[in-house]
Design an enzyme around this catalytic site. Structure first.
Site, mmCIF file in Angstrom:
data_model
loop_
_atom_site.group_PDB
_atom_site.id
_atom_site.type_symbol
_atom_site.label_atom_id
_atom_site.label_comp_id
_atom_site.label_asym_id
_atom_site.label_seq_id
_atom_site.Cartn_x
_atom_site.Cartn_y
_atom_site.Cartn_z
ATOM 1 N N HIS A 239 68.326 38.802 17.156
ATOM 2 C CA HIS A 239 67.203 37.887 16.859
ATOM 3 C C HIS A 239 65.998 38.577 16.214
ATOM 4 O O HIS A 239 65.534 38.186 15.146
ATOM 5 C CB HIS A 239 66.697 37.237 18.156
ATOM 6 C CG HIS A 239 67.753 36.635 19.012
ATOM 7 N ND1 HIS A 239 68.266 35.381 18.800
ATOM 8 C CD2 HIS A 239 68.397 37.114 20.118
ATOM 9 C CE1 HIS A 239 69.161 35.096 19.727
ATOM 10 N NE2 HIS A 239 69.267 36.129 20.533
HETATM 11 C C1 BDR Z 1 64.537 36.346 22.274
HETATM 12 O O1 BDR Z 1 64.521 36.514 23.686
HETATM 13 C C2 BDR Z 1 64.669 37.870 24.020
HETATM 14 O O2 BDR Z 1 65.612 38.038 25.047
HETATM 15 C C3 BDR Z 1 65.068 38.586 22.759
HETATM 16 O O3 BDR Z 1 64.522 39.896 22.731
HETATM 17 C C4 BDR Z 1 64.489 37.720 21.658
HETATM 18 O O4 BDR Z 1 63.158 38.069 21.373
HETATM 19 C C5 BDR Z 1 65.737 35.525 21.901
HETATM 20 O O5 BDR Z 1 65.673 34.273 22.513
#
Ligand code: BDR
Ligand code: CA
Length: 320
Positions: A239
């Protein structure tokens, strides 16, 4: 050169974002890393940020600790994906570089108020640090070029069916940031779930044969298990890497002006983002936009390219 402050909660995908930002010192002028609890508790998070800076050979990057709680909601973490320490799958020594004195919120205020050129805030975590900074000194908006945030979703969530993790952890902070109509770009799950590892990609990462590639592969292999079982996607969605990719290679993403709001009411939809790009809903003077498309394979290729620069750094350092 884009002046950038990276606000994050490493977290494996945040770690990739840090490594990407540090891989392009001629394009990104990384002023500091500010940290916040999210994927794990704050002590782990700022320790992890420093471990990653040292892995990149950049112990000079100032790392600040920020808020250890969301504004109103109870503490949450993502240990199901990132492990209790936030960096499951990594095998990195305790950092020797110091944590900066002072609070991340005060660093943000100081730097945004005194910025010669407006600063891009690359944000890959709950938005509490920025919301508190805006509450303390609203005039910091003049020092912000834009906020590029990984969070929210135009479709389903991940931590709940309705909400993405970063908006779920602190929806009130997101509401405060959105209320200021700062140039704000949202990269949600509808985009980041197209940026995923595959077996072939992991092989190519391992084949880079650097300490960076070894550690990142270790982390992503562990995190992939969570994404595969929880969301039935083929590998690990990286992400947060999308935020830095969008700065370094904007052509990978398409954007639309959007009306964005967030549900702050306790209940099954808390943290859900409501995003519309219909002209009827988007105010003419809005500065918020939403990523609508991504070249997923191209972004994965670019991540590999950024991580691959550490091979040449190492070669240069060792004189090959
Ligand atoms: C987001 O949530 C976190 O667990 C990850 O680092 C990312 O920023 C994804 O939903
Ligand atoms: Ca994150």
């Amino acid at each position: 050169m884009i002046p950038v402050i990276l606000d994050c909660d490493p977290g494996g995908d945040d770690a990739v974002a840090i490594l990407m930002a540090l891989s392009a010192p001629k394009k990104i002028d990384l002023k500091a890393i500010t940290t916040i609890s999210g994927n794990a508790s704050l002590e782990w998070i700022h320790t992890n940020a420093r471990k990653i800076c040292e892995l990149a050979g950049r112990a000079d990057v100032p790392v600040y600790a920020g808020c250890s709680n969301a504004l109103l909601r109870p503490a949450a973490n993502a240990s199901f994906c990132h492990g209790n320490d936030g960096l499951a799958g990594a095998d990195l020594p305790a950092p020797t570089m110091p944590l900066q004195k002072g609070h991340a919120v005060d660093f943000l205020i100081e730097n945004l108020l005194n910025a010669k050129d407006p600063i891009t805030l690359a944000m890959t975590a709950p938005l509490t640090n920025l919301a508190v900074a805006l509450m303390k000194r609203p005039e910091i908006v003049k020092g912000i070029k834009e906020v590029v945030w990984m969070g929210g979703s135009m479709g389903t969530g991940n931590i709940t069916p309705a909400a993405e993790f970063n908006s779920f952890v602190d929806p009130h902070a997101l509401q405060i940031v959105l209320s200021r109509n700062i140039p704000f770009k949202l990269i949600g799950l509808h985009i980041t779930h197209q940026v995923t590892t595959s077996d072939a990609w992991m092989e190519r990462l391992r084949a880079q044969g650097t300490e960076v590639s070894k550690q990142v592969a270790g982390i992503l292999a562990v995190e992939a298990v969570s994404d595969q079982t929880r969301y039935a996607i083929p590998g690990r969605a990286i992400h947060d890497a999308c935020v830095i990719a969008s700065l370094l290679k904007p052509e990978l993403f398409t954007w639309k002006k959007a009306a964005i709001s967030v549900d702050t009411m306790e209940g099954p939809h808390v943290g859900a983002t409501i995003i519309s790009t219909y002209p009827a809903h988007v105010k003419e003077d809005t500065h918020t936009s939403c990523a609508m498309g991504v070249d997923g394979d191209g972004t994965m290729e670019f991540i590999l390219e950024c991580l691959g620069t550490y091979a040449s750094h190492q070669k240069e350092a060792s004189g090959f």
